[in-house]
Write a protein that holds these residues in place. Structure first.
Motif, PDB file in Angstrom:
ATOM      1  N   LEU A 127      -1.857  -1.724  11.662  1.00  0.00           N
ATOM      2  CA  LEU A 127      -1.573  -2.281  10.342  1.00  0.00           C
ATOM      3  C   LEU A 127      -1.719  -3.801  10.342  1.00  0.00           C
ATOM      4  N   LEU A 128      -1.264  -4.438  11.390  1.00  0.00           N
ATOM      5  CA  LEU A 128      -1.327  -5.896  11.454  1.00  0.00           C
ATOM      6  C   LEU A 128      -2.765  -6.401  11.480  1.00  0.00           C
ATOM      7  N   ILE A 129      -3.668  -5.637  12.088  1.00  0.00           N
ATOM      8  CA  ILE A 129      -5.066  -6.084  12.118  1.00  0.00           C
ATOM      9  C   ILE A 129      -5.853  -5.516  10.939  1.00  0.00           C
ATOM     10  N   GLY A 130      -5.151  -4.816  10.031  1.00  0.00           N
ATOM     11  CA  GLY A 130      -5.786  -4.335   8.815  1.00  0.00           C
ATOM     12  C   GLY A 130      -6.516  -3.025   8.962  1.00  0.00           C
ATOM     13  N   ASN A 131      -6.162  -2.223   9.975  1.00  0.00           N
ATOM     14  CA  ASN A 131      -6.822  -0.937  10.200  1.00  0.00           C
ATOM     15  C   ASN A 131      -5.890   0.193   9.778  1.00  0.00           C
ATOM     16  N   ALA A 132      -5.766   0.396   8.462  1.00  0.00           N
ATOM     17  CA  ALA A 132      -4.892   1.457   7.959  1.00  0.00           C
ATOM     18  C   ALA A 132      -5.405   2.832   8.343  1.00  0.00           C
ATOM     19  N   THR A 133      -6.728   2.976   8.448  1.00  0.00           N
ATOM     20  CA  THR A 133      -7.310   4.264   8.827  1.00  0.00           C
ATOM     21  C   THR A 133      -6.854   4.672  10.218  1.00  0.00           C
ATOM     22  N   GLY A 134      -6.761   3.716  11.125  1.00  0.00           N
ATOM     23  CA  GLY A 134      -6.274   4.016  12.469  1.00  0.00           C
ATOM     24  C   GLY A 134      -4.774   4.210  12.514  1.00  0.00           C
ATOM     25  N   ALA A 135      -4.056   3.519  11.635  1.00  0.00           N
ATOM     26  CA  ALA A 135      -2.591   3.575  11.668  1.00  0.00           C
ATOM     27  C   ALA A 135      -2.043   4.891  11.133  1.00  0.00           C
ATOM     28  N   GLN A 136      -2.630   5.437  10.086  1.00  0.00           N
ATOM     29  CA  GLN A 136      -2.016   6.580   9.408  1.00  0.00           C
ATOM     30  C   GLN A 136      -1.820   7.805  10.300  1.00  0.00           C
ATOM     31  N   LEU A 138       8.184   5.871   8.428  1.00  0.00           N
ATOM     32  CA  LEU A 138       8.147   6.121   6.985  1.00  0.00           C
ATOM     33  C   LEU A 138       8.113   4.815   6.194  1.00  0.00           C
ATOM     34  N   ILE A 139       8.878   3.826   6.632  1.00  0.00           N
ATOM     35  CA  ILE A 139       8.858   2.522   5.959  1.00  0.00           C
ATOM     36  C   ILE A 139       7.449   1.930   6.006  1.00  0.00           C
ATOM     37  N   LYS A 140       6.842   1.998   7.177  1.00  0.00           N
ATOM     38  CA  LYS A 140       5.526   1.386   7.339  1.00  0.00           C
ATOM     39  C   LYS A 140       4.438   2.166   6.611  1.00  0.00           C
ATOM     40  N   ARG A 141       4.553   3.488   6.610  1.00  0.00           N
ATOM     41  CA  ARG A 141       3.561   4.258   5.853  1.00  0.00           C
ATOM     42  C   ARG A 141       3.763   4.045   4.355  1.00  0.00           C
ATOM     43  N   GLY A 142       5.022   3.966   3.920  1.00  0.00           N
ATOM     44  CA  GLY A 142       5.295   3.692   2.511  1.00  0.00           C
ATOM     45  C   GLY A 142       4.757   2.345   2.081  1.00  0.00           C
ATOM     46  N   SER A 143       4.905   1.344   2.931  1.00  0.00           N
ATOM     47  CA  SER A 143       4.363   0.022   2.623  1.00  0.00           C
ATOM     48  C   SER A 143       2.837   0.055   2.590  1.00  0.00           C
ATOM     49  N   MET A 144       2.259   0.842   3.486  1.00  0.00           N
ATOM     50  CA  MET A 144       0.803   0.984   3.501  1.00  0.00           C
ATOM     51  C   MET A 144       0.317   1.625   2.204  1.00  0.00           C
ATOM     52  N   TYR A 145       1.033   2.654   1.736  1.00  0.00           N
ATOM     53  CA  TYR A 145       0.655   3.291   0.469  1.00  0.00           C
ATOM     54  C   TYR A 145       0.747   2.302  -0.691  1.00  0.00           C
ATOM     55  N   MET A 146       1.764   1.450  -0.669  1.00  0.00           N
ATOM     56  CA  MET A 146       1.888   0.473  -1.741  1.00  0.00           C
ATOM     57  C   MET A 146       0.729  -0.511  -1.698  1.00  0.00           C
ATOM     58  N   GLN A 147       0.323  -0.867  -0.511  1.00  0.00           N
ATOM     59  CA  GLN A 147      -0.829  -1.750  -0.344  1.00  0.00           C
ATOM     60  C   GLN A 147      -2.087  -1.099  -0.908  1.00  0.00           C
ATOM     61  N   GLN A 148      -2.162   0.209  -0.806  1.00  0.00           N
ATOM     62  CA  GLN A 148      -3.309   0.965  -1.314  1.00  0.00           C
ATOM     63  C   GLN A 148      -3.137   1.351  -2.774  1.00  0.00           C
ATOM     64  N   GLN A 149      -2.107   0.798  -3.412  1.00  0.00           N
ATOM     65  CA  GLN A 149      -1.833   1.032  -4.834  1.00  0.00           C
ATOM     66  C   GLN A 149      -1.550   2.508  -5.123  1.00  0.00           C
ATOM     67  N   GLN A 150      -0.744   3.099  -4.257  1.00  0.00           N
ATOM     68  CA  GLN A 150      -0.281   4.467  -4.461  1.00  0.00           C
ATOM     69  C   GLN A 150       1.253   4.445  -4.512  1.00  0.00           C
ATOM     70  N   PRO A 151       1.828   3.940  -5.603  1.00  0.00           N
ATOM     71  CA  PRO A 151       3.279   3.719  -5.655  1.00  0.00           C
ATOM     72  C   PRO A 151       4.104   4.999  -5.573  1.00  0.00           C
ATOM     73  N   MET A 152       3.602   6.108  -6.091  1.00  0.00           N
ATOM     74  CA  MET A 152       4.375   7.353  -6.034  1.00  0.00           C
ATOM     75  C   MET A 152       4.542   7.826  -4.597  1.00  0.00           C
ATOM     76  N   MET A 153       3.450   7.802  -3.825  1.00  0.00           N
ATOM     77  CA  MET A 153       3.540   8.212  -2.418  1.00  0.00           C
ATOM     78  C   MET A 153       4.391   7.230  -1.627  1.00  0.00           C
ATOM     79  N   SER A 154       4.299   5.971  -1.978  1.00  0.00           N
ATOM     80  CA  SER A 154       5.128   4.964  -1.316  1.00  0.00           C
ATOM     81  C   SER A 154       6.606   5.238  -1.568  1.00  0.00           C
TER      82      SER A 154
END
Length: 578
Positions: free
Chosen positions: A310-319, A340-356
């Protein structure tokens, strides 16, 4: 704790900067949406006033009939221009009746009859025919006729804007942006319709470029200051804690004040030691060794690896790593909640507020006494404009961890924004008094001073705001973001451009990976009219973007600056400068 990004009013798209002020140290860094660079003079539509819609052909450019007649001739004589005007007027009647093909024929006749030296009239006839083609959705013909009108009259607003709309329909976003940029400048940024089209095209261009570029980018580790700031926002994060007794070799257990020297073949323990040494580039590979060997720290290694992805911007690898930890029912509940906190934050970054929201709620269910859950969910609620719920979450975090200065400061800022946007001066004063209490109780919390400084700037208490930023610099002299804030304050307070740029340059010297500094420098250079330097600054920020959304925003800024250079080159048009 890193100082927050500056407070700004709500932009036409994306998240406003004041909301992003609360995201410092969270698992993501969001962009602020595509903000058109000259939007400072944007006005709202007023009931009863035109919104700038341009849908009808123009009236007579020369209303006095017979003015072109030679002397000695009577009213029966019609000059070529008179006949052209007559054909145009007939075309206008057909246009208003919805008979666009007949209108086109009349405008074509007018173009043929019009003397070439009557440039204003000729450009009007081309523009009127383009309006009729527009009604038939013949976009190529619209572009061709508007181009003829603009060649004759380069500052013809109607023709430029009509061509911009047709170019958008033809998916020629680059030239569309150039035309609408010229329109915005000519209209002094007062027309809502052209501003909205500019914003729309900038967002689309930014998203297209970021989608291609972000997935092909080379991963880039953020600065050590950013990483430490990130981890400091967690208090119940096992993976960010120093090596514990059970993780050390026997000969290390007596040296509690020293970093443990790990000699056993545990990739995770080596990764933890690299964290303490700030040797961050080796962490992902060591965690991979632990995961592939099926070691006893597999869950921890998965979470640590996901965090650095996540820190290097690789959400595909993080999930996938986060998913595995979340589904490990026998794993430590704090590991699962953190994932869960980090995946929720990742979803918010991807503009998926419901999943977040679902992930944060699940984290609260499985670990009810985890202060981090409420702290980060509070930030999510701020982004969703659910300020009251955010305050409740911050309160729950503070109840669990009364010494959480960061939660106290962010709650104070949320209360201030609520009062400020509600135009309640008494509540604003209460919130400001609350900040005074926070910095009194937590004098070593740099974030408290930073957020208070933003509130003070809102209230135009510039001297005191400057003092608060000085406090931040004293506590965290290597915090580049604070220098950017202080530089912006010099511009707003004293209109001291040189001193402001000096502070922002200092930020880049401290942290050459501070994308916020490059973005701010670029925006200032645009306002100064130094477009080439602005584009260079935006490109540097693009290379440091931590998310696809942030990269899209930066591309939008860069494209807006580039469009200005093209408009200046083609038409000699430049917006006002500082």
């Amino acid at each position: 704790m890193a100082a927050s990004k500056p407070v700004e009013s709500q932009s036409g798209s994306g998240f406003p900067r004041w909301q992003l002020a609360l995201l410092v140290g969270t698992p993501i860094v969001l962009g602020v949406g595509a903000v058109y660079l000259w939007k400072r003079n944007k006005t709202k539509d007023t009931p009863g006033k035109s919104n700038g819609e341009r849908t009808t052909p123009e009236g007579s450019a020369n209303p006095v009939q017979g003015q072109g007649a030679p002397s000695g001739f009577g009213d029966e004589y019609e000059s070529p221009l008179d006949r052209a005007q007559g054909a145009k007027n007939k075309g206008n009647k057909y246009f208003k009746a919805g008979k666009y093909e007949q209108a086109i024929q009349c405008y074509t006749e007018a173009i043929g009859l019009c003397p070439r030296d009557n440039q204003t009239d000729l450009s009007t006839f081309y523009q009127n025919r383009a309006a009729a083609y527009e009604q038939q959705m013949k976009w190529t013909e619209v572009v061709q006729d508007c181009t003829q009108a603009v060649v004759i009259n380069p500052r013809y607003i109607k023709a430029l804007f009509r061509r911009a709309k047709a170019l958008e329909r033809l998916d020629n976003k680059k030239e569309c942006l150039e035309d609408v940029t010229a329109v915005c400048i000519l209209e002094a940024f007062q027309n809502q319709q052209s501003m909205l089209l500019a914003d729309k095209v900038l967002k689309l261009l930014g998203k297209e470029k970021a989608k291609d570029q972000y997935k092909n980018r080379d991963p880039l580790m953020p600065s050590p200051q950013f990483i430490k700031s990130y981890f400091s926002s967690f208090t119940d994060d096992i993976i960010s804690q120093p090596l514990q007794k059970g993780e050390k070799k026997d000969e290390d257990k007596d040296n509690e004040g020293e970093a443990a020297e790990v000699t056993e073949s545990s990739g995770y323990l080596k990764a933890k030691q690299y964290m303490e040494e700030e040797n961050y580039d080796k962490i992902i590979s060591e965690c991979t060794k632990e995961v592939e060997s099926g070691g006893k720290y597999t869950a921890e290694a998965l979470l640590l690896r996901a965090t650095f992805y996540l820190l290097i911007g690789n959400a595909t690898g993080a999930q996938p790593d986060l998913d595995r930890v979340i589904n490990m029912e026998d794993a430590n509940v704090k590991l699962r909640a953190n994932a869960l906190i980090k995946r929720g934050s990742m979803y918010m970054q991807q503009q998926q507020p419901m999943m977040s929201t679902q992930d944060f709620n699940m984290a609260a269910e499985i670990d009810t006494r985890n202060a981090d859950v409420y702290h980060h969910r509070g930030q999510l609620k701020i982004l969703l404009d659910q300020v009251e719920e955010a305050v409740r979450d911050f309160d729950e975090c503070i109840l669990l961890r009364p010494d959480s200065a960061l939660a106290q400061a962010q709650k104070g800022f949320a209360l201030y924004r609520q009062a400020y946007t509600g135009n309640s001066q008494s509540q604003v004063q209460t919130a400001m008094d609350g900040f005074e209490d926070i910095i009194r109780r937590f004098p070593k919390c740099a974030e408290g001073y930073a957020l208070y400084a933003q509130a003070l700037t809102d209230q135009q208490q510039f001297g005191k705001a400057d003092h608060m930023y000085n406090k931040c610099i004293y506590l965290e002299p290597d915090n580049a973001t604070t220098y950017v804030h202080k530089g912006l304050l010099q511009l707003q307070w004293k209109q001291d451009l040189d001193r402001g740029l000096d502070f922002i340059s200092r930020a880049i010297e401290i942290d050459n990976k501070c994308d916020f500094a490059y973005e701010t420098m670029g925006t200032i250079e645009v306002q100064r009219g130094n477009l080439e330097k602005a584009i260079d600054m935006f490109n540097k920020a693009i290379n440091l973007a931590k998310s696809e959304m942030e990269m899209a925003h930066l591309y939008s800024l860069c494209d807006a600056a580039y469009a200005q250079t093209e408009v200046a080159r083609k038409y000699g048009l430049k917006p006002p400068t500082l």
